[in-house]
Design a protein around this motif. Structure first.
Motif, PDB file in Angstrom:
ATOM      1  N   GLY A 130       0.817  -1.212   0.000  1.00  0.00           N
ATOM      2  CA  GLY A 130       0.000   0.000   0.000  1.00  0.00           C
ATOM      3  C   GLY A 130       0.850   1.260   0.000  1.00  0.00           C
ATOM      4  O   GLY A 130       0.524   2.243  -0.665  1.00  0.00           O
ATOM      5  N   ASP A 131       1.957   1.241   0.755  1.00  0.00           N
ATOM      6  CA  ASP A 131       2.858   2.397   0.765  1.00  0.00           C
ATOM      7  C   ASP A 131       3.541   2.567  -0.587  1.00  0.00           C
ATOM      8  O   ASP A 131       3.729   3.682  -1.064  1.00  0.00           O
ATOM      9  CB  ASP A 131       3.907   2.241   1.867  1.00  0.00           C
ATOM     10  CG  ASP A 131       3.291   2.259   3.251  1.00  0.00           C
ATOM     11  OD1 ASP A 131       2.238   2.924   3.416  1.00  0.00           O
ATOM     12  OD2 ASP A 131       3.854   1.629   4.164  1.00  0.00           O
ATOM     13  N   LEU A 132       3.899   1.459  -1.208  1.00  0.00           N
ATOM     14  CA  LEU A 132       4.489   1.519  -2.547  1.00  0.00           C
ATOM     15  C   LEU A 132       3.469   2.023  -3.560  1.00  0.00           C
ATOM     16  O   LEU A 132       3.800   2.817  -4.451  1.00  0.00           O
ATOM     17  CB  LEU A 132       4.999   0.137  -2.949  1.00  0.00           C
ATOM     18  CG  LEU A 132       5.628  -0.009  -4.323  1.00  0.00           C
ATOM     19  CD1 LEU A 132       6.915   0.810  -4.401  1.00  0.00           C
ATOM     20  CD2 LEU A 132       5.906  -1.464  -4.619  1.00  0.00           C
ATOM     21  N   ALA A 133       2.236   1.598  -3.412  1.00  0.00           N
ATOM     22  CA  ALA A 133       1.174   2.015  -4.335  1.00  0.00           C
ATOM     23  C   ALA A 133       0.876   3.501  -4.221  1.00  0.00           C
ATOM     24  O   ALA A 133       0.512   4.144  -5.204  1.00  0.00           O
ATOM     25  CB  ALA A 133      -0.092   1.204  -4.075  1.00  0.00           C
ATOM     26  N   ASP A 134       1.033   4.064  -3.022  1.00  0.00           N
ATOM     27  CA  ASP A 134       0.783   5.499  -2.840  1.00  0.00           C
ATOM     28  C   ASP A 134       1.761   6.358  -3.629  1.00  0.00           C
ATOM     29  O   ASP A 134       1.479   7.528  -3.912  1.00  0.00           O
ATOM     30  CB  ASP A 134       0.866   5.875  -1.364  1.00  0.00           C
ATOM     31  CG  ASP A 134      -0.352   5.414  -0.583  1.00  0.00           C
ATOM     32  OD1 ASP A 134      -1.388   5.128  -1.227  1.00  0.00           O
ATOM     33  OD2 ASP A 134      -0.259   5.343   0.651  1.00  0.00           O
ATOM     34  N   GLN A 135       2.894   5.817  -4.009  1.00  0.00           N
ATOM     35  CA  GLN A 135       3.900   6.573  -4.732  1.00  0.00           C
ATOM     36  C   GLN A 135       3.679   6.581  -6.249  1.00  0.00           C
ATOM     37  O   GLN A 135       4.388   7.285  -6.963  1.00  0.00           O
ATOM     38  CB  GLN A 135       5.289   6.030  -4.414  1.00  0.00           C
ATOM     39  CG  GLN A 135       5.640   6.184  -2.955  1.00  0.00           C
ATOM     40  CD  GLN A 135       6.969   5.553  -2.604  1.00  0.00           C
ATOM     41  OE1 GLN A 135       7.678   5.049  -3.458  1.00  0.00           O
ATOM     42  NE2 GLN A 135       7.310   5.587  -1.328  1.00  0.00           N
ATOM     43  N   LEU A 136       2.718   5.819  -6.724  1.00  0.00           N
ATOM     44  CA  LEU A 136       2.439   5.804  -8.163  1.00  0.00           C
ATOM     45  C   LEU A 136       1.813   7.128  -8.594  1.00  0.00           C
ATOM     46  O   LEU A 136       0.860   7.595  -7.983  1.00  0.00           O
ATOM     47  CB  LEU A 136       1.488   4.669  -8.533  1.00  0.00           C
ATOM     48  CG  LEU A 136       2.034   3.251  -8.434  1.00  0.00           C
ATOM     49  CD1 LEU A 136       0.936   2.252  -8.756  1.00  0.00           C
ATOM     50  CD2 LEU A 136       3.212   3.050  -9.351  1.00  0.00           C
ATOM     51  N   PRO A 137       2.316   7.735  -9.669  1.00  0.00           N
ATOM     52  CA  PRO A 137       1.758   9.026 -10.127  1.00  0.00           C
ATOM     53  C   PRO A 137       0.524   8.835 -11.001  1.00  0.00           C
ATOM     54  O   PRO A 137       0.538   9.120 -12.197  1.00  0.00           O
ATOM     55  CB  PRO A 137       2.917   9.618 -10.918  1.00  0.00           C
ATOM     56  CG  PRO A 137       3.625   8.417 -11.465  1.00  0.00           C
ATOM     57  CD  PRO A 137       3.496   7.355 -10.425  1.00  0.00           C
ATOM     58  N   VAL A 138      -0.566   8.389 -10.405  1.00  0.00           N
ATOM     59  CA  VAL A 138      -1.747   8.068 -11.199  1.00  0.00           C
ATOM     60  C   VAL A 138      -2.412   9.311 -11.788  1.00  0.00           C
ATOM     61  O   VAL A 138      -2.966   9.246 -12.887  1.00  0.00           O
ATOM     62  CB  VAL A 138      -2.777   7.245 -10.395  1.00  0.00           C
ATOM     63  CG1 VAL A 138      -2.235   5.881 -10.075  1.00  0.00           C
ATOM     64  CG2 VAL A 138      -3.220   7.956  -9.161  1.00  0.00           C
ATOM     65  N   ASP A 139      -2.361  10.447 -11.093  1.00  0.00           N
ATOM     66  CA  ASP A 139      -2.970  11.658 -11.645  1.00  0.00           C
ATOM     67  C   ASP A 139      -2.251  12.083 -12.923  1.00  0.00           C
ATOM     68  O   ASP A 139      -2.889  12.495 -13.900  1.00  0.00           O
ATOM     69  CB  ASP A 139      -2.928  12.789 -10.610  1.00  0.00           C
ATOM     70  CG  ASP A 139      -3.820  12.503  -9.415  1.00  0.00           C
ATOM     71  OD1 ASP A 139      -4.872  11.856  -9.615  1.00  0.00           O
ATOM     72  OD2 ASP A 139      -3.466  12.917  -8.292  1.00  0.00           O
ATOM     73  N   PHE A 140      -0.945  11.973 -12.934  1.00  0.00           N
ATOM     74  CA  PHE A 140      -0.175  12.291 -14.128  1.00  0.00           C
ATOM     75  C   PHE A 140      -0.511  11.326 -15.267  1.00  0.00           C
ATOM     76  O   PHE A 140      -0.717  11.735 -16.405  1.00  0.00           O
ATOM     77  CB  PHE A 140       1.331  12.240 -13.817  1.00  0.00           C
ATOM     78  CG  PHE A 140       2.205  12.396 -15.013  1.00  0.00           C
ATOM     79  CD1 PHE A 140       2.342  13.633 -15.631  1.00  0.00           C
ATOM     80  CD2 PHE A 140       2.893  11.308 -15.537  1.00  0.00           C
ATOM     81  CE1 PHE A 140       3.149  13.781 -16.742  1.00  0.00           C
ATOM     82  CE2 PHE A 140       3.691  11.450 -16.652  1.00  0.00           C
ATOM     83  CZ  PHE A 140       3.824  12.688 -17.253  1.00  0.00           C
ATOM     84  N   LEU A 141      -0.612  10.032 -14.940  1.00  0.00           N
ATOM     85  CA  LEU A 141      -0.934   9.029 -15.963  1.00  0.00           C
ATOM     86  C   LEU A 141      -2.329   9.241 -16.540  1.00  0.00           C
ATOM     87  O   LEU A 141      -2.543   9.081 -17.746  1.00  0.00           O
ATOM     88  CB  LEU A 141      -0.821   7.626 -15.366  1.00  0.00           C
ATOM     89  CG  LEU A 141       0.575   7.172 -14.952  1.00  0.00           C
ATOM     90  CD1 LEU A 141       0.502   5.833 -14.246  1.00  0.00           C
ATOM     91  CD2 LEU A 141       1.496   7.106 -16.145  1.00  0.00           C
ATOM     92  N   ILE A 142      -3.271   9.608 -15.692  1.00  0.00           N
ATOM     93  CA  ILE A 142      -4.633   9.864 -16.162  1.00  0.00           C
ATOM     94  C   ILE A 142      -4.642  11.068 -17.102  1.00  0.00           C
ATOM     95  O   ILE A 142      -5.269  11.040 -18.164  1.00  0.00           O
ATOM     96  CB  ILE A 142      -5.593  10.090 -14.981  1.00  0.00           C
ATOM     97  CG1 ILE A 142      -5.772   8.803 -14.191  1.00  0.00           C
ATOM     98  CG2 ILE A 142      -6.945  10.593 -15.458  1.00  0.00           C
ATOM     99  CD1 ILE A 142      -6.497   8.992 -12.877  1.00  0.00           C
ATOM    100  N   GLY A 143      -3.940  12.124 -16.707  1.00  0.00           N
ATOM    101  CA  GLY A 143      -3.896  13.328 -17.544  1.00  0.00           C
ATOM    102  C   GLY A 143      -3.255  13.073 -18.893  1.00  0.00           C
ATOM    103  O   GLY A 143      -3.758  13.527 -19.932  1.00  0.00           O
TER     104      GLY A 143
END
Length: 164
Positions: free
Chosen positions: A141-154
């Motif tokens: 979960g801590d590793l997953a929090d570091q994924l830049p999903v907002d950037f990927l979505i944009g």
């Protein structure tokens, strides 16, 4: 005179009459099923409320590589983002374990063990997503929090629509 009463021969089997089945009241049966369905979809206690649509998108995100799709379909929900990130990490671990198979001697057992662990973690996490629990995996979960999903979505929306 002796009292003669018919006695059953112990060597002959006794026939049992099966009980008569009572008709099932359909309203009672359907209410029991409805209660069970409501219990499965009930929110976890002491958690922020989550819509059913968000629960389903969070559930879908634990199918390998579908986490990215659920992010695209519901990008504003923090609940979906939490579970989609974790689903993406589990997908990465699952597919990385395929590379481990080429390691001599230890590759096959280690790969199977990792894939089995990822499968169990994915199934448990999918259940947590279904009941509306804001559950975070202990280490991943801590590793997953570091994924830049907002950037990927944009970036993905910009590529699809062609608009900046």
């Amino acid at each position: 005179m002796a009292d003669i009463t018919p006695q059953q021969d112990p060597s002959t089997p006794q026939t049992l009459v099966p009980p008569v089945a009572q008709p099932v009241d359909q309203t009672v049966a359907s209410s029991v099923v409805e209660d069970q369905v409501k219990q499965v979809f009930a929110s976890a206690p002491h958690q922020p409320a989550v819509k059913v649509e968000e629960k389903l998108w969070a559930l879908v995100s634990y199918i390998p590589l579908m986490g990215f799709f659920s992010l695209l379909m519901n990008p504003v929900s923090q609940y979906v983002k939490l579970h989609a990130r974790q689903g993406l990490v589990l997908s990465g671990i699952f597919f990385f374990s395929l590379v481990i198979y080429i390691v001599p001697f230890i590759g096959w057992p280690l790969g199977i063990l990792i894939q089995f662990g990822a499968l169990i973690a994915g199934l448990f996490s999918a259940y947590q997503a279904l009941i509306g629990n804001w559950w975070k995996m202990p280490v991943l979960g801590d590793l997953a929090d570091q994924l830049p999903v907002d950037f990927l979505i944009g970036v993905t929306k910009q590529a699809i629509t062609g608009q900046p």
